[in-house]
Design a protein around this motif. Structure first.
Motif, PDB file in Angstrom:
ATOM      1  N   LEU A 138       0.832  -1.198   0.000  1.00  0.00           N
ATOM      2  CA  LEU A 138       0.000   0.000   0.000  1.00  0.00           C
ATOM      3  C   LEU A 138       0.872   1.256   0.000  1.00  0.00           C
ATOM      4  O   LEU A 138       0.615   2.203  -0.746  1.00  0.00           O
ATOM      5  N   LEU A 139       1.928   1.257   0.821  1.00  0.00           N
ATOM      6  CA  LEU A 139       2.805   2.430   0.898  1.00  0.00           C
ATOM      7  C   LEU A 139       3.572   2.684  -0.401  1.00  0.00           C
ATOM      8  O   LEU A 139       3.924   3.825  -0.686  1.00  0.00           O
ATOM      9  N   GLU A 140       3.820   1.623  -1.175  1.00  0.00           N
ATOM     10  CA  GLU A 140       4.469   1.821  -2.483  1.00  0.00           C
ATOM     11  C   GLU A 140       3.621   2.724  -3.372  1.00  0.00           C
ATOM     12  O   GLU A 140       4.147   3.552  -4.098  1.00  0.00           O
ATOM     13  N   ASN A 141       2.303   2.523  -3.298  1.00  0.00           N
ATOM     14  CA  ASN A 141       1.384   3.297  -4.140  1.00  0.00           C
ATOM     15  C   ASN A 141       0.934   4.593  -3.484  1.00  0.00           C
ATOM     16  O   ASN A 141       0.549   5.529  -4.173  1.00  0.00           O
ATOM     17  N   GLU A 142       0.955   4.624  -2.148  1.00  0.00           N
ATOM     18  CA  GLU A 142       0.487   5.796  -1.409  1.00  0.00           C
ATOM     19  C   GLU A 142       1.448   6.116  -0.262  1.00  0.00           C
ATOM     20  O   GLU A 142       1.124   5.895   0.900  1.00  0.00           O
ATOM     21  N   PRO A 143       2.625   6.636  -0.575  1.00  0.00           N
ATOM     22  CA  PRO A 143       3.623   6.878   0.462  1.00  0.00           C
ATOM     23  C   PRO A 143       3.179   7.864   1.538  1.00  0.00           C
ATOM     24  O   PRO A 143       3.702   7.844   2.652  1.00  0.00           O
ATOM     25  N   ALA A 144       2.195   8.691   1.260  1.00  0.00           N
ATOM     26  CA  ALA A 144       1.733   9.674   2.241  1.00  0.00           C
ATOM     27  C   ALA A 144       0.546   9.178   3.065  1.00  0.00           C
ATOM     28  O   ALA A 144      -0.017   9.924   3.852  1.00  0.00           O
ATOM     29  N   ASN A 145       0.175   7.901   2.910  1.00  0.00           N
ATOM     30  CA  ASN A 145      -0.974   7.345   3.637  1.00  0.00           C
ATOM     31  C   ASN A 145      -0.637   7.264   5.127  1.00  0.00           C
ATOM     32  O   ASN A 145       0.164   6.439   5.556  1.00  0.00           O
ATOM     33  N   LEU A 146      -1.259   8.144   5.918  1.00  0.00           N
ATOM     34  CA  LEU A 146      -0.940   8.237   7.346  1.00  0.00           C
ATOM     35  C   LEU A 146      -1.348   7.002   8.124  1.00  0.00           C
ATOM     36  O   LEU A 146      -0.647   6.591   9.053  1.00  0.00           O
ATOM     37  N   GLN A 147      -2.474   6.389   7.768  1.00  0.00           N
ATOM     38  CA  GLN A 147      -2.891   5.153   8.443  1.00  0.00           C
ATOM     39  C   GLN A 147      -1.833   4.084   8.250  1.00  0.00           C
ATOM     40  O   GLN A 147      -1.448   3.398   9.194  1.00  0.00           O
ATOM     41  N   SER A 148      -1.392   3.936   7.035  1.00  0.00           N
ATOM     42  CA  SER A 148      -0.415   2.914   6.704  1.00  0.00           C
ATOM     43  C   SER A 148       0.945   3.209   7.344  1.00  0.00           C
ATOM     44  O   SER A 148       1.635   2.301   7.811  1.00  0.00           O
ATOM     45  N   GLN A 149       1.332   4.482   7.380  1.00  0.00           N
ATOM     46  CA  GLN A 149       2.579   4.856   8.056  1.00  0.00           C
ATOM     47  C   GLN A 149       2.506   4.522   9.539  1.00  0.00           C
ATOM     48  O   GLN A 149       3.463   4.016  10.128  1.00  0.00           O
ATOM     49  N   SER A 150       1.366   4.811  10.139  1.00  0.00           N
ATOM     50  CA  SER A 150       1.164   4.528  11.557  1.00  0.00           C
ATOM     51  C   SER A 150       1.223   3.027  11.814  1.00  0.00           C
ATOM     52  O   SER A 150       1.856   2.568  12.773  1.00  0.00           O
ATOM     53  N   LEU A 151       0.559   2.261  10.957  1.00  0.00           N
ATOM     54  CA  LEU A 151       0.572   0.805  11.112  1.00  0.00           C
ATOM     55  C   LEU A 151       1.984   0.264  10.946  1.00  0.00           C
ATOM     56  O   LEU A 151       2.378  -0.659  11.662  1.00  0.00           O
ATOM     57  N   ARG A 152       2.754   0.838  10.048  1.00  0.00           N
ATOM     58  CA  ARG A 152       4.154   0.404   9.893  1.00  0.00           C
ATOM     59  C   ARG A 152       4.900   0.558  11.220  1.00  0.00           C
ATOM     60  O   ARG A 152       5.648  -0.320  11.628  1.00  0.00           O
ATOM     61  N   GLY A 153       4.665   1.678  11.897  1.00  0.00           N
ATOM     62  CA  GLY A 153       5.299   1.890  13.201  1.00  0.00           C
ATOM     63  C   GLY A 153       4.876   0.848  14.220  1.00  0.00           C
ATOM     64  O   GLY A 153       5.707   0.340  14.982  1.00  0.00           O
ATOM     65  N   LEU A 154       3.597   0.506  14.240  1.00  0.00           N
ATOM     66  CA  LEU A 154       3.118  -0.519  15.168  1.00  0.00           C
ATOM     67  C   LEU A 154       3.738  -1.877  14.869  1.00  0.00           C
ATOM     68  O   LEU A 154       4.149  -2.607  15.779  1.00  0.00           O
ATOM     69  N   ILE A 155       3.800  -2.216  13.583  1.00  0.00           N
ATOM     70  CA  ILE A 155       4.400  -3.494  13.174  1.00  0.00           C
ATOM     71  C   ILE A 155       5.867  -3.533  13.591  1.00  0.00           C
ATOM     72  O   ILE A 155       6.331  -4.511  14.194  1.00  0.00           O
ATOM     73  N   ASP A 156       6.602  -2.463  13.297  1.00  0.00           N
ATOM     74  CA  ASP A 156       8.024  -2.414  13.636  1.00  0.00           C
ATOM     75  C   ASP A 156       8.251  -2.537  15.144  1.00  0.00           C
ATOM     76  O   ASP A 156       9.171  -3.228  15.585  1.00  0.00           O
ATOM     77  N   GLU A 157       7.399  -1.872  15.937  1.00  0.00           N
ATOM     78  CA  GLU A 157       7.526  -1.958  17.396  1.00  0.00           C
ATOM     79  C   GLU A 157       7.300  -3.380  17.891  1.00  0.00           C
ATOM     80  O   GLU A 157       8.033  -3.873  18.753  1.00  0.00           O
ATOM     81  N   LYS A 158       6.283  -4.066  17.356  1.00  0.00           N
ATOM     82  CA  LYS A 158       5.996  -5.451  17.769  1.00  0.00           C
ATOM     83  C   LYS A 158       7.136  -6.378  17.384  1.00  0.00           C
ATOM     84  O   LYS A 158       7.531  -7.237  18.161  1.00  0.00           O
ATOM     85  N   VAL A 159       7.647  -6.218  16.169  1.00  0.00           N
ATOM     86  CA  VAL A 159       8.749  -7.076  15.713  1.00  0.00           C
ATOM     87  C   VAL A 159       9.969  -6.869  16.601  1.00  0.00           C
ATOM     88  O   VAL A 159      10.613  -7.838  17.025  1.00  0.00           O
ATOM     89  N   ALA A 160      10.276  -5.618  16.920  1.00  0.00           N
ATOM     90  CA  ALA A 160      11.426  -5.329  17.779  1.00  0.00           C
ATOM     91  C   ALA A 160      11.214  -5.905  19.180  1.00  0.00           C
ATOM     92  O   ALA A 160      12.114  -6.518  19.753  1.00  0.00           O
ATOM     93  N   LYS A 161      10.017  -5.728  19.722  1.00  0.00           N
ATOM     94  CA  LYS A 161       9.705  -6.225  21.063  1.00  0.00           C
ATOM     95  C   LYS A 161       9.791  -7.748  21.111  1.00  0.00           C
ATOM     96  O   LYS A 161      10.385  -8.316  22.025  1.00  0.00           O
ATOM     97  N   GLU A 162       9.198  -8.412  20.114  1.00  0.00           N
ATOM     98  CA  GLU A 162       9.242  -9.868  20.088  1.00  0.00           C
ATOM     99  C   GLU A 162      10.649 -10.380  19.816  1.00  0.00           C
ATOM    100  O   GLU A 162      11.030 -11.428  20.309  1.00  0.00           O
ATOM    101  N   GLY A 163      11.422  -9.623  19.043  1.00  0.00           N
ATOM    102  CA  GLY A 163      12.815  -9.999  18.808  1.00  0.00           C
ATOM    103  C   GLY A 163      13.608  -9.961  20.100  1.00  0.00           C
ATOM    104  O   GLY A 163      14.390 -10.863  20.395  1.00  0.00           O
ATOM    105  N   MET A 164      13.391  -8.926  20.905  1.00  0.00           N
ATOM    106  CA  MET A 164      14.081  -8.818  22.191  1.00  0.00           C
ATOM    107  C   MET A 164      13.622  -9.913  23.141  1.00  0.00           C
ATOM    108  O   MET A 164      14.412 -10.489  23.877  1.00  0.00           O
ATOM    109  N   LEU A 165      12.329 -10.230  23.125  1.00  0.00           N
ATOM    110  CA  LEU A 165      11.799 -11.298  23.961  1.00  0.00           C
ATOM    111  C   LEU A 165      12.418 -12.630  23.555  1.00  0.00           C
ATOM    112  O   LEU A 165      12.811 -13.426  24.403  1.00  0.00           O
ATOM    113  N   GLY A 166      12.542 -12.856  22.243  1.00  0.00           N
ATOM    114  CA  GLY A 166      13.165 -14.084  21.753  1.00  0.00           C
ATOM    115  C   GLY A 166      14.606 -14.204  22.197  1.00  0.00           C
ATOM    116  O   GLY A 166      15.052 -15.274  22.622  1.00  0.00           O
TER     117      GLY A 166
END
Length: 155
Positions: free
Chosen positions: A101-129
């Motif tokens: 979605l971001l490839e086609n709509e780089p200014a999509n704020l919902q998608s940018q926000s979700l990217r941040g949430l995804i990145d935070e979860k991946v980092a948190k789970e990586g540290m937990l692992g």
């Protein structure tokens, strides 16, 4: 920028009331085998917003069907497929849909926000692992050391 400063991914944590979801479910069931794409999309959207894992899974399945069968509706499915997979813990899939979605709509704020949430979860789970692996390695080392000392005393 922290996702706390981005208010646009509120769908991640704001389920519909049961009565609201029931309205969507009733319409979906009423249309039966001739269910319209919009009705299917609305119901899938409501299911993805649910706090119940089985409903989230069903929502992702319905959206996947729409994404596959109705190419003209793909763009609107991308965000909710990303969100649904995020809520299910399928972060690689969530990122894949969100990035598309971001490839086609780089200014999509919902998608940018979700990217941040995804990145935070991946980092948190990586540290937990890392913590779990470290804990297991430490425990194995202590057990091995105790066994080694026990064997040394028997000699």
């Amino acid at each position: 920028m922290s996702s706390n400063n981005l208010p646009h991914a509120v769908d991640a944590e704001s389920p519909l009331k049961e009565a609201e979801l029931q309205v969507l479910r009733n319409q979906f069931e009423k249309e039966g085998q001739f269910v319209g794409v919009q009705t299917k999309f609305n119901y899938a959207w409501g299911l993805i917003k649910s706090e119940k894992r089985l409903e989230q899974q069903m929502g992702v399945r319905l959206l996947t069907d729409i994404f596959r069968d109705h190419t003209e509706r793909r763009r609107e499915c991308l965000y909710y497929l990303a969100l649904g997979n995020y809520k299910l813990g399928n972060y690689a899939e969530a990122r894949r849909y969100n990035d598309r979605l971001l490839e086609n709509e780089p200014a999509n704020l919902q998608s940018q926000s979700l990217r941040g949430l995804i990145d935070e979860k991946v980092a948190k789970e990586g540290m937990l692992g890392v913590a779990i692996v470290s804990g297991v390695a430490l425990a194995a080392g202590l057990v091995g050391s105790a066994l080694w000392r026990g064997m040394s005393r028997k000699r």
